[in-house]
Scaffold this active site. Structure first.
Site, mmCIF file in Angstrom:
data_model
loop_
_atom_site.group_PDB
_atom_site.id
_atom_site.type_symbol
_atom_site.label_atom_id
_atom_site.label_comp_id
_atom_site.label_asym_id
_atom_site.label_seq_id
_atom_site.Cartn_x
_atom_site.Cartn_y
_atom_site.Cartn_z
ATOM 1 N N ARG A 284 39.506 36.385 46.890
ATOM 2 C CA ARG A 284 38.497 35.537 46.604
ATOM 3 C C ARG A 284 39.155 34.313 47.080
ATOM 4 O O ARG A 284 37.959 33.593 47.673
ATOM 5 C CB ARG A 284 38.933 35.322 44.525
ATOM 6 C CG ARG A 284 37.992 34.106 44.764
ATOM 7 C CD ARG A 284 37.314 33.950 43.026
ATOM 8 N NE ARG A 284 36.118 33.434 42.124
ATOM 9 C CZ ARG A 284 36.671 32.366 41.719
ATOM 10 N NH1 ARG A 284 37.944 31.979 41.404
ATOM 11 N NH2 ARG A 284 35.229 31.607 41.531
ATOM 12 N N HIS B 34 35.539 32.001 49.299
ATOM 13 C CA HIS B 34 35.743 30.985 49.088
ATOM 14 C C HIS B 34 35.259 29.697 50.242
ATOM 15 O O HIS B 34 35.181 29.395 50.515
ATOM 16 C CB HIS B 34 36.302 30.296 47.718
ATOM 17 C CG HIS B 34 35.690 30.875 46.460
ATOM 18 N ND1 HIS B 34 36.293 30.046 45.731
ATOM 19 C CD2 HIS B 34 34.909 31.988 46.020
ATOM 20 C CE1 HIS B 34 35.162 30.619 44.352
ATOM 21 N NE2 HIS B 34 34.635 31.739 44.944
ATOM 22 N N ASN C 229 35.254 26.681 41.951
ATOM 23 C CA ASN C 229 37.008 26.484 41.867
ATOM 24 C C ASN C 229 37.785 25.659 41.606
ATOM 25 O O ASN C 229 38.459 25.832 41.286
ATOM 26 C CB ASN C 229 37.003 25.677 43.427
ATOM 27 C CG ASN C 229 36.675 26.556 44.910
ATOM 28 O OD1 ASN C 229 36.400 27.940 44.560
ATOM 29 N ND2 ASN C 229 36.762 26.464 45.693
ATOM 30 N N HIS D 8 34.894 42.481 42.936
ATOM 31 C CA HIS D 8 35.006 42.705 41.437
ATOM 32 C C HIS D 8 35.637 43.594 41.092
ATOM 33 O O HIS D 8 36.230 44.189 40.032
ATOM 34 C CB HIS D 8 33.725 42.170 40.823
ATOM 35 C CG HIS D 8 33.314 40.382 41.715
ATOM 36 N ND1 HIS D 8 32.365 39.912 40.917
ATOM 37 C CD2 HIS D 8 34.163 39.768 41.848
ATOM 38 C CE1 HIS D 8 32.039 38.762 41.360
ATOM 39 N NE2 HIS D 8 33.128 38.595 42.110
#
Ligand code: HEM
Ligand SMILES: *[C@@H]1O[C@H](CO)[C@@H](O)[C@H](O)[C@H]1NC(C)=O
Length: 320
Positions: A62, A66, A94, A193
């Site tokens: 992840r 980001h 975050n 996911h």
């Protein structure tokens, strides 16, 4: 013979210098000479971290997403706040959520041991994400490297640029398109996911208010996530209820069964334009894997700093 070889070396160096100046793209063999031990060094540390806590593989994957969605893949997500800027770590997507920064520190230290001052934090994120996927049972692939690190960033950019879990399908498609990513890339990347966890605050509205959700699945998730906002906000649930620590195509089977955890997951299979892609991945894991690889490489290509832009940070948390 000797002069032929040295001419060839001179010629290759010239080509490399020219490429460095004129063609600022990432390459697969970027650290081949400057840091031959890069891959084994990163992988060893990632393996240790995941052995200690399986979820860490998800958290590290992840971080790369980001990073890339905010000003491109430039290591900006790793910067701590300073007196001159507030960084991304306290932005809504975050805060109390992004994790794995200590592991990135460990990897950076290990890489600095074998080749000091050579490998960017942005590239370390890319290698780490690739290795995490493989270690958790997913595919592996050759990645492109040569990114340099940002010297600054901003919290507001992260708030604006990372999609919210309340997003509609159209909002997601628009955001991905703006970065050169297609609807297929959106669906394939969302397959990340298939590992990791989400906090109640991010799926509460979906399990209490949305109608595109299996009722018994909704009830199960409601039992761990109180309806009232503010209570149990940080309670965790797996993003993939079936195999939460394996990188496989179960995420897509869940969507077909209306068992996506986030609103932004279920919108991918909702009678809209992404349905056919989700359906394909739910029955064909190898097409998911191959499209995931393509999309990860495309995501990794978003606006890298190259040439003389940016720097090679010594410590991933701050500019040199
Ligand atoms: C489509 C847009 C996306 C949205 C709206 C989204 C949203 C979220 C949210 C809300 C969480 C849970 C965070 C929390 O509750 O603390 C999460 C977790 C996660 N996301 Fe995404 N995400 C998206 C795309 C992606 C992509 C492209 C990747 C990677 C390629 C990714 C990888 C992950 C992983 C692995 C986790 C679990 C992290 C952990 O357990 O620490 N996501 N995402
Ligand atoms: C469900 O929707 C209603 C009406 O929009 C809203 O007031 C409520 O806060 C929502 N509940 C959750 C858990 O999101």
């Amino acid at each position: 013979m000797a002069s032929f070889c040295s001419n060839m070396i001179g010629f290759s160096l010239l080509v490399l210098v020219l490429m460095g100046n004129t063609n600022a793209t990432l390459t697969k063999d970027y650290y081949y000479n400057s840091c031959p031990k890069l891959y084994e060094t990163v992988k060893c540390t990632v393996e240790t971290a995941i052995a200690k806590e399986t979820r860490m593989g998800a958290s590290l994957l992840r971080l790369f997403f980001h990073d890339c969605f905010v000003n491109g893949c430039d290591g900006s997500v790793l910067l701590d706040d300073t007196s001159s800027f507030t960084g991304e770590k306290t932005a809504i997507p975050n805060k109390n959520s992004a994790r794995g920064f200590e592991v990135i520190d460990q990897i950076k230290s290990a890489v600095e041991e074998v080749c000091p001052g050579v490998v960017s934090c942005a590239d370390i994120l890319a290698v780490t994400a690739r290795d995490s996927v493989e270690i958790l049972g997913g595919p592996t692939w050759d990645i492109k490297l040569g990114r340099r690190d940002a010297r600054t960033t901003s919290k507001s950019a992260a708030n604006k640029d990372i999609p919210a879990p309340s997003s509609t399908l159209n909002q997601l498609i628009k955001r991905y398109n703006a970065l050169g990513l297609s609807t297929k890339d959106l669906v394939a990347l969302s397959g990340a996911h298939t590992i990791g966890q989400a906090r109640c605050t991010n799926f509460r509205a979906h399990i209490y208010n949305d109608t595109d959700i299996d009722t018994s699945f909704a009830r199960t998730r409601q039992s761990g996530c109180p309806k009232t906002s503010g209570s149990g906000d940080n309670n965790l649930a797996p993003l993939d209820l079936a195999t939460p620590t394996s990188f496989d195509n179960h995420y897509f089977k869940n969507l077909v069964d209306s068992k996506g955890l986030l609103h932004s997951d279920q919108v991918l299979f909702n009678g809209g334009s992404a349905d056919s892609i989700v359906h394909e991945y739910s029955t064909n894991p190898s097409s998911f894997f191959s499209d995931f690889i393509t999309a990860m490489i495309k995501m990794g290509d978003i606006s890298p700093l190259t040439g003389s832009n940016g720097e090679i940070r010594k410590n991933c948390r701050r500019a040199n």
